[in-house]
Design a protein around this motif. Structure first.
Motif, short mmCIF file in Angstrom:
data_model
loop_
_atom_site.label_atom_id
_atom_site.label_comp_id
_atom_site.label_asym_id
_atom_site.label_seq_id
_atom_site.Cartn_x
_atom_site.Cartn_y
_atom_site.Cartn_z
N ARG A 32 0.83 -1.21 0.00
CA ARG A 32 0.00 0.00 0.00
C ARG A 32 0.86 1.25 0.00
O ARG A 32 1.88 1.31 0.71
N GLY A 33 0.40 2.27 -0.72
CA GLY A 33 1.03 3.59 -0.64
C GLY A 33 2.52 3.57 -0.95
O GLY A 33 2.98 2.82 -1.80
N ASN A 34 3.27 4.42 -0.25
CA ASN A 34 4.73 4.49 -0.41
C ASN A 34 5.14 4.74 -1.87
O ASN A 34 6.10 4.14 -2.38
N GLN A 35 4.43 5.65 -2.50
CA GLN A 35 4.66 5.93 -3.92
C GLN A 35 6.10 6.35 -4.22
O GLN A 35 6.66 5.98 -5.25
N MET A 36 6.66 7.20 -3.35
CA MET A 36 8.00 7.71 -3.68
C MET A 36 9.06 6.61 -3.60
O MET A 36 10.01 6.59 -4.38
N ALA A 37 8.88 5.71 -2.63
CA ALA A 37 9.80 4.57 -2.54
C ALA A 37 9.66 3.70 -3.79
O ALA A 37 10.65 3.31 -4.41
N ALA B 294 8.57 4.59 -6.72
CA ALA B 294 9.07 5.31 -7.90
C ALA B 294 10.60 5.29 -7.94
O ALA B 294 11.19 5.22 -9.02
N GLY B 295 11.23 5.34 -6.78
CA GLY B 295 12.70 5.29 -6.75
C GLY B 295 13.21 4.02 -7.41
O GLY B 295 14.17 4.05 -8.20
N VAL B 296 12.56 2.91 -7.12
CA VAL B 296 12.96 1.63 -7.71
C VAL B 296 12.53 1.56 -9.18
O VAL B 296 13.31 1.21 -10.07
N GLU B 297 11.29 1.93 -9.43
CA GLU B 297 10.74 1.79 -10.79
C GLU B 297 11.50 2.65 -11.81
O GLU B 297 11.78 2.21 -12.92
N THR B 298 11.87 3.87 -11.40
CA THR B 298 12.58 4.74 -12.35
C THR B 298 13.98 4.20 -12.63
O THR B 298 14.48 4.32 -13.75
N ALA B 299 14.60 3.57 -11.62
CA ALA B 299 15.93 2.97 -11.85
C ALA B 299 15.81 1.86 -12.90
O ALA B 299 16.67 1.71 -13.78
N ILE B 300 14.71 1.11 -12.82
CA ILE B 300 14.51 0.01 -13.77
C ILE B 300 14.22 0.54 -15.18
O ILE B 300 14.67 -0.02 -16.17
N TRP B 301 13.48 1.64 -15.25
CA TRP B 301 13.24 2.25 -16.57
C TRP B 301 14.56 2.69 -17.22
O TRP B 301 14.78 2.52 -18.42
N ASP B 302 15.43 3.29 -16.41
CA ASP B 302 16.73 3.72 -16.95
C ASP B 302 17.53 2.51 -17.42
O ASP B 302 18.07 2.49 -18.53
N ILE C 29 -3.34 14.15 -6.04
CA ILE C 29 -3.32 13.14 -7.11
C ILE C 29 -2.14 12.19 -6.90
O ILE C 29 -0.99 12.52 -7.18
N ARG C 30 -2.46 11.00 -6.42
CA ARG C 30 -1.40 10.01 -6.14
C ARG C 30 -1.52 8.77 -7.01
O ARG C 30 -0.75 7.83 -6.87
N SER C 31 -2.54 8.74 -7.86
CA SER C 31 -2.74 7.55 -8.70
C SER C 31 -3.66 7.92 -9.86
O SER C 31 -4.28 8.99 -9.85
N ILE C 32 -3.77 7.03 -10.79
CA ILE C 32 -4.69 7.23 -11.91
C ILE C 32 -6.12 7.35 -11.39
O ILE C 32 -6.92 8.12 -11.91
N ARG C 33 -6.45 6.60 -10.34
CA ARG C 33 -7.82 6.68 -9.80
C ARG C 33 -8.11 8.06 -9.24
O ARG C 33 -9.19 8.62 -9.45
N ASP C 34 -7.15 8.62 -8.52
CA ASP C 34 -7.34 9.99 -8.02
C ASP C 34 -7.60 10.95 -9.18
O ASP C 34 -8.45 11.84 -9.10
N VAL D 295 3.21 9.82 -7.67
CA VAL D 295 2.25 8.87 -8.23
C VAL D 295 2.81 7.45 -8.34
O VAL D 295 2.14 6.56 -8.86
N GLY D 296 4.02 7.23 -7.86
CA GLY D 296 4.53 5.85 -7.79
C GLY D 296 5.34 5.39 -8.99
O GLY D 296 5.61 4.21 -9.12
N GLY D 297 5.70 6.31 -9.88
CA GLY D 297 6.59 5.90 -10.96
C GLY D 297 6.18 6.42 -12.33
O GLY D 297 5.13 7.06 -12.49
N LEU D 298 6.99 6.08 -13.32
CA LEU D 298 6.79 6.60 -14.68
C LEU D 298 5.56 5.99 -15.35
O LEU D 298 4.86 6.65 -16.12
N GLN D 299 5.31 4.71 -15.06
CA GLN D 299 4.18 4.04 -15.70
C GLN D 299 2.86 4.72 -15.30
O GLN D 299 2.01 5.02 -16.14
N GLU D 300 2.70 4.99 -14.01
CA GLU D 300 1.48 5.63 -13.51
C GLU D 300 1.42 7.08 -14.00
O GLU D 300 0.36 7.58 -14.36
#
Ligand SMILES: [Mg+2]
Length: 368
Positions: free
Chosen positions: A95-100, A102-110, A241-246, A266-271
């Protein structure tokens, strides 16, 4: 593609000058650079952008550290993936923890875009060669804010944002408009008002702001919708706005006319891309918000801002706006109000290893 290890670099830098909001003054910035390394030794970089204290969202550098180390990294390590979008599925049970996240997800996108030999912006669906830059002038007094605006305009920024609260709004905006009658100007309230202040907010219509950002509480989409009917200035939502649903809820209710998209919030580049796509479909303009970040996050922001719907200049300032020296090379540079997109694979900027080492206060390798 498989991530074999992560390295967390906790870094800290002094800001050139304090960043002042009604909630917090930021003098020093701490953050986590997330390095994801695959089986061939290729590194991708992301940045967890929470502040040291929970004034912006409830996340902090320490909660990000815990979440990445103990919960998120173990969900990713040694697991085969074809595309970074798969990670959102793996993170669903957290649940939640969008910035954490996103930190991982953006590293994977790079990492993924480096492995594909493509610039990240291209993989996201970039339509531009350069993005327009705006900046925040958040001084500790009206005089200081005015002088910062003056400097930013000289440096070519295309849009200026200031921080407001019920204590300073009218006087600050009146003085800015007196000195700079026509600049594209917006005001960010970081939830400093309630619906009871409607008359005070209505009085700001005369300043012809591009938008007023997050006037009311973070969890108050209904009241924002009521307020939007009562004022002429467009409301832009940020913290809400923390998600597509918001985003879907806000647009359906009419809570805003613009959305500020921050990859971390919002938890990363995909969102972020999903929110962009939704807004584009509905003709709602978006822009990329800033987190007083270091170069890695800044580079991800530049890539995101190259998508079509980002029609308003984002908080995309030069590295030198906040830092004496950034951790990437070349540094991000605004020239004539724009930042050129890099052509190299991944985020398109190299890590300045010497600088990264200089500002690192803690480093840990995660293998399992
Ligand atoms: Mg904001």
């Amino acid at each position: 593609m498989r991530v074999e290890r992560f390295i967390l670099h906790v870094i800290e830098m002094e800001l050139k000058s304090p960043f002042v909001t009604h909630l917090e003054t930021v003098n020093k910035r701490r953050g986590i650079i997330v390095e994801a390394i695959d089986c061939d030794g290729v590194s991708g970089y992301g940045e967890a952008v929470a502040f040291s204290t929970p004034w912006y969202t409830e996340e902090t550098v320490q909660t990000n550290y815990h979440m990445i180390k103990d919960i998120l990294a173990p969900l990713v390590l040694h697991r085969e993936m074809n595309h970074p979008s798969e990670i959102n599925k793996w993170f669903e049970k957290v649940r939640g923890n969008q910035m954490a996240k996103a930190g991982v997800e953006t590293a994977i996108w790079d990492l993924y875009s480096k492995r594909q030999g493509q610039p990240l912006a291209v993989l996201l669906g970039s339509v531009r060669e350069e993005v327009c830059a705006g900046a925040v002038a958040a001084g500790s007094s009206i005089a200081e804010t005015l002088s910062r605006i003056d400097q930013l305009l000289t440096q070519g920024y295309e849009r200026i944002k200031v921080k407001i609260s019920p204590q300073n709004d009218h006087e600050l905006l009146r003085k800015i408009r007196h000195q700079f009658p026509t600049i594209p100007l917006m005001a960010d309230a970081n939830s400093a008002y309630s619906l009871k202040d409607v008359d005070q907010l209505k009085a700001l219509d005369e300043f012809q702001l591009l938008m007023i950002e997050q006037p009311l509480a973070v969890d108050d989409l209904v009241q924002h919708a009521k307020l939007q009917k009562m004022i002429e200035t467009r409301i832009c939502l940020d913290e809400s706005i923390r998600s597509i649903r918001d985003a879907e809820n806000a647009l359906e209710l009419g809570s805003c006319g613009v959305i500020n998209i921050k990859i971390g919030r919002v938890g990363g580049l995909q969102e972020a891309k999903k929110i962009h796509d939704l807004c584009r479909k509905q003709g709602v303009p978006v822009w990329v918000g800033g987190m007083i970040e270091f170069g890695v996050s800044r580079a991800h922001n530049v890539a995101l801002a190259s998508l079509e719907g980002f029609s308003i200049p984002g908080d995309l300032s030069s590295s030198s706006h906040y830092w004496h020296e950034d951790i990437i090379e070349p540094e991000i540079q605004v020239v004539n109000g724009t930042i050129s997109l890099p052509h190299e694979a991944g985020i398109g900027y190299q890590i300045n290893e010497k600088r990264l080492k200089e500002v690192t206060i803690q480093k840990e390798e995660l293998i399992r």
